[in-house]
Design a protein around this motif. Sequence first.
Motif, PDB file in Angstrom:
ATOM      1  N   ARG A 128      35.177  13.872  20.235  1.00  0.00           N
ATOM      2  CA  ARG A 128      34.961  12.601  19.543  1.00  0.00           C
ATOM      3  C   ARG A 128      35.977  11.561  19.993  1.00  0.00           C
ATOM      4  O   ARG A 128      36.931  11.872  20.682  1.00  0.00           O
ATOM      5  CB  ARG A 128      35.080  12.818  18.039  1.00  0.00           C
ATOM      6  N   GLN A 129      35.734  10.342  19.556  1.00  0.00           N
ATOM      7  CA  GLN A 129      36.691   9.266  19.812  1.00  0.00           C
ATOM      8  C   GLN A 129      36.642   8.358  18.584  1.00  0.00           C
ATOM      9  O   GLN A 129      35.639   7.700  18.342  1.00  0.00           O
ATOM     10  CB  GLN A 129      36.290   8.517  21.091  1.00  0.00           C
ATOM     11  N   LEU A 130      37.731   8.360  17.807  1.00  0.00           N
ATOM     12  CA  LEU A 130      37.743   7.642  16.527  1.00  0.00           C
ATOM     13  C   LEU A 130      37.497   6.149  16.689  1.00  0.00           C
ATOM     14  O   LEU A 130      36.976   5.508  15.786  1.00  0.00           O
ATOM     15  CB  LEU A 130      39.079   7.866  15.817  1.00  0.00           C
ATOM     16  N   THR A 131      37.886   5.594  17.838  1.00  0.00           N
ATOM     17  CA  THR A 131      37.736   4.154  18.019  1.00  0.00           C
ATOM     18  C   THR A 131      36.374   3.776  18.587  1.00  0.00           C
ATOM     19  O   THR A 131      36.097   2.591  18.777  1.00  0.00           O
ATOM     20  CB  THR A 131      38.816   3.615  18.974  1.00  0.00           C
ATOM     21  N   SER A 132      35.528   4.755  18.854  1.00  0.00           N
ATOM     22  CA  SER A 132      34.235   4.475  19.477  1.00  0.00           C
ATOM     23  C   SER A 132      33.138   4.337  18.435  1.00  0.00           C
ATOM     24  O   SER A 132      32.841   5.270  17.693  1.00  0.00           O
ATOM     25  CB  SER A 132      33.875   5.587  20.461  1.00  0.00           C
TER      26      SER A 132
ATOM     27  N   VAL B 202      35.742   2.871  23.715  1.00  0.00           N
ATOM     28  CA  VAL B 202      34.340   3.041  23.342  1.00  0.00           C
ATOM     29  C   VAL B 202      33.750   4.395  23.722  1.00  0.00           C
ATOM     30  O   VAL B 202      32.687   4.760  23.209  1.00  0.00           O
ATOM     31  CB  VAL B 202      33.451   1.934  23.948  1.00  0.00           C
ATOM     32  N   CYS B 203      34.410   5.164  24.560  1.00  0.00           N
ATOM     33  CA  CYS B 203      33.811   6.425  25.028  1.00  0.00           C
ATOM     34  C   CYS B 203      33.597   7.381  23.856  1.00  0.00           C
ATOM     35  O   CYS B 203      34.554   7.761  23.190  1.00  0.00           O
ATOM     36  CB  CYS B 203      34.696   7.092  26.078  1.00  0.00           C
ATOM     37  N   PRO B 204      32.327   7.783  23.588  1.00  0.00           N
ATOM     38  CA  PRO B 204      32.075   8.594  22.396  1.00  0.00           C
ATOM     39  C   PRO B 204      32.590  10.027  22.505  1.00  0.00           C
ATOM     40  O   PRO B 204      32.669  10.715  21.494  1.00  0.00           O
ATOM     41  CB  PRO B 204      30.549   8.572  22.270  1.00  0.00           C
ATOM     42  N   VAL B 205      32.894  10.489  23.709  1.00  0.00           N
ATOM     43  CA  VAL B 205      33.316  11.881  23.863  1.00  0.00           C
ATOM     44  C   VAL B 205      34.736  11.993  24.419  1.00  0.00           C
ATOM     45  O   VAL B 205      35.155  13.080  24.822  1.00  0.00           O
ATOM     46  CB  VAL B 205      32.340  12.674  24.765  1.00  0.00           C
ATOM     47  N   SER B 206      35.466  10.879  24.446  1.00  0.00           N
ATOM     48  CA  SER B 206      36.834  10.864  24.987  1.00  0.00           C
ATOM     49  C   SER B 206      36.887  11.410  26.412  1.00  0.00           C
ATOM     50  O   SER B 206      37.846  12.068  26.791  1.00  0.00           O
ATOM     51  CB  SER B 206      37.797  11.673  24.114  1.00  0.00           C
ATOM     52  N   ALA B 207      35.837  11.139  27.179  1.00  0.00           N
ATOM     53  CA  ALA B 207      35.828  11.619  28.561  1.00  0.00           C
ATOM     54  C   ALA B 207      36.717  10.747  29.436  1.00  0.00           C
ATOM     55  O   ALA B 207      37.146  11.173  30.502  1.00  0.00           O
ATOM     56  CB  ALA B 207      34.408  11.635  29.113  1.00  0.00           C
ATOM     57  N   THR B 208      36.986   9.538  28.997  1.00  0.00           N
ATOM     58  CA  THR B 208      37.880   8.673  29.758  1.00  0.00           C
ATOM     59  C   THR B 208      39.103   8.409  28.897  1.00  0.00           C
ATOM     60  O   THR B 208      38.987   8.178  27.698  1.00  0.00           O
ATOM     61  CB  THR B 208      37.160   7.383  30.221  1.00  0.00           C
ATOM     62  N   TYR B 209      40.282   8.539  29.504  1.00  0.00           N
ATOM     63  CA  TYR B 209      41.522   8.457  28.721  1.00  0.00           C
ATOM     64  C   TYR B 209      42.669   8.052  29.627  1.00  0.00           C
ATOM     65  O   TYR B 209      42.579   8.167  30.846  1.00  0.00           O
ATOM     66  CB  TYR B 209      41.826   9.803  28.060  1.00  0.00           C
ATOM     67  N   LYS B 210      43.743   7.593  29.001  1.00  0.00           N
ATOM     68  CA  LYS B 210      44.914   7.180  29.770  1.00  0.00           C
ATOM     69  C   LYS B 210      45.824   8.367  30.015  1.00  0.00           C
ATOM     70  O   LYS B 210      46.126   9.128  29.097  1.00  0.00           O
ATOM     71  CB  LYS B 210      45.684   6.099  29.011  1.00  0.00           C
TER      72      LYS B 210
END
Lengths: 423, 343
Positions: A128-132, B202-210
């Motif tokens: 998941r991504q809380l900010t998305s 905006v990535c819904p699956v956290s596939a892109t990250y710093k």
Amino acid sequence: MATQGSQFDFAPGFENTRLRIAWYAFISLLLAGGAYATYLRLTQGMASTNLTSIVPWGAWVAFYIYFVGLSAGAFLVSTLANVFEIGEMHRIDRDALFAAIISMAVALLFVWIDLGRMDRMYFPFIWRQLTSALSWEVHAYVAYIGILVTELYFSMRIDLARLANRLDGVRGKLYGLLALGRLDTGDPSQAFDQRWLKRVGIVGIPLAIFMVHGGTGVLFAVSKARPYWNSGLFPVIFIISALLSGTALVMVLYVLRTRLFDGESVDLDLLEQLAQLLMGFIIIDAALTAVEALIAFSSVHPHEVDTWLVVMFGEMSWSFWWFMIGFSWVFPMVMLTRRSWRRTPWVMVVAGLTAVIGIVAVRFNIVIPAQIIPVMEGLPHGSYFPTPVEWGTSIGIVGVGLLLYTVGAEVLPLTPFSEGDHE
Amino acid sequence: MSSSDDDTLPGIPNVGKADLDTMVENERPDPREELADVEADTDLGVAMAEDAQRVARGELSGDDYWDRYDEAAADEFGEAYHETPNPAVDAGDQTISTETAESLSCAVGSMDTVSTEPAQVEGDDSGNGIGTGDQKWGMVIDLQKCVGCDSCTVACKSENRTPPGVSYNVVMEEEHGEFPNVTRTNVPRPCMQCDNPPCVQVCPVSATYKMDDGVVNIDYDRCIGCRYCIIACPYGARYFDFGENYDDEVDEAGELTSPEYGVDRGTREDGKSPIGNVRKCSFCTHRLERGEEPACVETCIGDARNMGDLDDPDSEVAQMADSSRAFQLKEAEGTDPNVYYLK
């Protein structure tokens, strides 16, 4: 429909057998075309679309937000009966709920076919991504479908139980199963259903407004790279146009199913109520869209103004003038102006259908134009029109929705057995 | 100095063969002295070295050599000997017979196979992975030096083996004014590796990250291809991989791929990531990790591009990024790019 007596007969399907055959033949055609297009989509991958890295979102995304809106709108109409207890509306609450469920299924099929990696469609439930906004949306959709199914169950349970008690054999067992074994048709059990119908509906209203459809609007509005979407009013317009299309759909379904499936006459007072509701939503939708455009032009922000100019005078401006302005606002509005027309079922079917089709153009005019003007000067302009594969798969997915709805309407007691079921 | 060669060239010392041999002999270390420093047996070492020279001169066969020394070497070096490939054993260019090769005590395979195996990283824990460096990578592009030759774009495509329609770097050409007062600016645009990246948001699956070193990574094994990040990027720096290839232009174009983000994915195939994923510039992370500059920086003909650690105040890029000429693209967006431009 006979609801009493020893000779119990329950046949909610088409009254006219030839019409049934013609309708299923039509759906089969849609499905066959859709199946072939889907085969091409699966074997050729995303290269089968006209999408590019400049216009990465196209027809499938437009249809996805369209059907989410249709669903949210239809559900909110159902709450007029189940939460706000407007008496006449009870006649259409199951229609509205069932259409909302099917629309959601159709919307998710559109999301699925749009993924570059369709095999990874379950990933958003693992990571998941809380900010998305999209990450939240996926979960909201699941919760919302749960709410819709629960609502339909409590709304329909009493009639499912009646059918299970009165019918023998496989059909009786099926309805018993759908009633989840709660076959009591006494007043206390009905009161229990009513209580929970209202409670779940109360939870569902903010979920549908703020999370499901408002949230889908937020998904676009948070994109500051696209000033055309990046406004606070944007998610609100999303909700209003959803109500517009949802009300129009419920009105069409009510008339068609009453005439073609139940063989009864349309309740003209109810029809006029729905028509007035539709009129109200058209006025609010058009007004808010005008406000949005006014703010954009007054800002003199180049990207925003340019995008609106693309919408109004660009290559695809016909979809704005004819379908968005014409089909979803002007044509239905004209048909809604006279009281005698509002009480004429076929006129309202036409008005409803034009609005339902017109909102498709609203969705396309949301998704595509914001991607035409490049995000930075010096980058290439976008250009997009769906390929036959994109149209074909879209028609096929709509066909799946029509099939599911028709089969459901032929089997389920979508029309309450007796007046005052909900009292 | 020998004077046997008549055609002596001016400025070139005239050195004869005997002189050279003497020079080599003077430089040659004493074998016993050298081997005294290591733990292994000096006598065995000297004997093996002398016989190896005999093999080289053809006075002794490779098979005889290894018959003579295999056991002794195994006794001397133990486990290390068993784990080291024998240079005489090689699939393509073997200098000993198959029987002898099979009888050897060292059984790890040829040099060839061992050298192509992925390197075993000692203590491969989280502190050692890709992008975990202490530095914050930044790029400074001097627009006064950029001539708009697009060689960065070409170098990038060839380094990262990007397919048609995917170009991590482009050079935006902006023309302003009317004739005769026209200015033209070339603005190269890699990924900005923003400190507040909208794509990550905006990535819904956290596939892109710093990553810790400031580079924005894409995990091709997680990306579902929804393209929301492309929509969100204010710089148009992200591209979708539609699965197209340069097969018409180059035979077997997909055979070679770049180990982006330090992951070697083998040949390019349908249905296999990164096809169906979103792609973008990684500051050539795979090059940075081995101490090289990104391909675009290395290739730039005007030396307009600079790469370095923005966290190190003494680094060139940090000083340039601090200069009054420095600016970032779309500063108002609040994305705080790690790519700076000099006006």
